[in-house]
Scaffold this active site. Structure first.
Site, PDB file in Angstrom:
ATOM      1  N   ALA A 262     -50.854   6.655  28.470  1.00  0.00           N
ATOM      2  CA  ALA A 262     -51.227   8.071  28.519  1.00  0.00           C
ATOM      3  C   ALA A 262     -50.477   8.800  29.627  1.00  0.00           C
ATOM      4  O   ALA A 262     -50.030   9.938  29.442  1.00  0.00           O
ATOM      5  CB  ALA A 262     -52.733   8.216  28.712  1.00  0.00           C
ATOM      6  N   ASP A 263     -50.329   8.175  30.780  1.00  0.00           N
ATOM      7  CA  ASP A 263     -49.600   8.799  31.888  1.00  0.00           C
ATOM      8  C   ASP A 263     -48.155   9.080  31.484  1.00  0.00           C
ATOM      9  O   ASP A 263     -47.621  10.165  31.750  1.00  0.00           O
ATOM     10  CB  ASP A 263     -49.613   7.884  33.113  1.00  0.00           C
ATOM     11  N   THR A 264     -47.521   8.087  30.856  1.00  0.00           N
ATOM     12  CA  THR A 264     -46.124   8.243  30.458  1.00  0.00           C
ATOM     13  C   THR A 264     -45.970   9.321  29.401  1.00  0.00           C
ATOM     14  O   THR A 264     -45.050  10.155  29.468  1.00  0.00           O
ATOM     15  CB  THR A 264     -45.594   6.904  29.924  1.00  0.00           C
TER      16      THR A 264
END
Length: 279
Positions: free
Chosen positions: A48-50
């Site tokens: 999700a961060d990426t």
């Protein structure tokens, strides 16, 4: 200004603490990932961060395009949330619910769209991935397996037939793969123009001749760890391909220099670095 947060700058969840794990659970990703009889499965890396970082980058580029190429002369705020970025990647599942009432389900390494599609164990206890995504590729596979009869078998004649009988199909394909080593299977199916790939670990990737020839691995000198090998800059631009200058430095040790070099801001006074820089 780019704002990346767990849930965005508005809405009832905006003040909640947000980490990638929560977005991966709430976006529908974990619900559709894993074996059918197993629990929802989270990714083993910051997915999700990426994903949110990529969407935020696209947003920043669009802002620059509007400001400079379209001559708006105005900056904008980019509001990227981890939850919505990953949810956007799963758009087909959202549409399936909207149109068919399907809430999503776990299918392991299979897909609801085509068969065969799975990973299969080889004789040397390794794995290969096969994708019979088109009728032509599937027919090539059946011929290479020495089973041209499967092409006209009512259970496997069309993709819809194969999906309806996927357990039997995987048993047949899996038995054929199991008689060969990974290398043998890959070589034979590539020669037959069947979509196949090894399930690679990171030792395999570090030694992969294709990645090496494309210089996809960079060697970076680090003052504490020495030489590090890591994935190089992507995507690769023809005129300005980019390079990794350092693997990572101590917290905030280059922040002031970056701001000064990028935007010409004066050196901030110690302990007062609260400047807002807007695109």
């Amino acid at each position: 200004m780019i704002r990346v947060s767990g849930f965005g700058q508005t809405g009832p969840y905006k003040d909640r603490p947000g980490f990638g794990t929560l977005a991966e659970a709430m976006s529908g990703f974990a619900h559709i990932t894993g074996q059918p009889d197993g629990p929802p499965t989270l990714p083993p890396f910051p997915l999700a961060d990426t994903t949110a970082a990529l969407f935020a980058t696209i947003g920043a580029l669009l802002c620059l395009y509007m400001r400079d190429a379209k001559l708006s002369g105005r900056g904008q705020i980019v509001d990227a949330s981890l939850l919505e970025s990953l949810y956007a990647m799963l758009g087909s599942h959202a549409v399936a619910y909207d149109q068919l009432g399907l809430p999503g389900r776990r299918t392991g390494n299979r897909t609801a769209g085509s068969a065969p599609r799975n990973v299969y164990r080889t004789k040397d206890n390794r794995w290969v991935a096969l994708a019979g995504s088109t009728q032509t590729i599937t027919e090539r596979l059946f011929k290479e397996m020495g089973r041209p009869d499967l092409i006209t078998d009512p259970r496997f004649k069309t993709n819809r037939d194969r999906l309806a009988n996927v357990e039997e199909l995987d048993t047949i394909v899996g038995a054929w793969v199991l008689e060969r080593t990974q290398a043998e299977c890959i070589a034979q199916l590539i020669e037959a123009e069947v979509a196949v790939a090894p399930v690679a670990d990171f030792k395999d990737l570090a030694e992969d001749p294709h990645l090496i020839s494309r210089k996809a691995l960079a060697s970076v000198e680090d003052p504490e760890l020495g030489t590090l090998r890591m994935p190089d800059v992507q995507p690769r631009l023809s005129e300005t391909p980019g390079r990794i200058r350092y693997a990572g430095l101590r917290w905030a040790c280059t922040t002031g220099r970056f701001i000064r070099n990028s935007w010409g801001c004066p050196r901030p006074s110690s302990g007062s670095f609260r400047r807002k820089v807007s695109f």
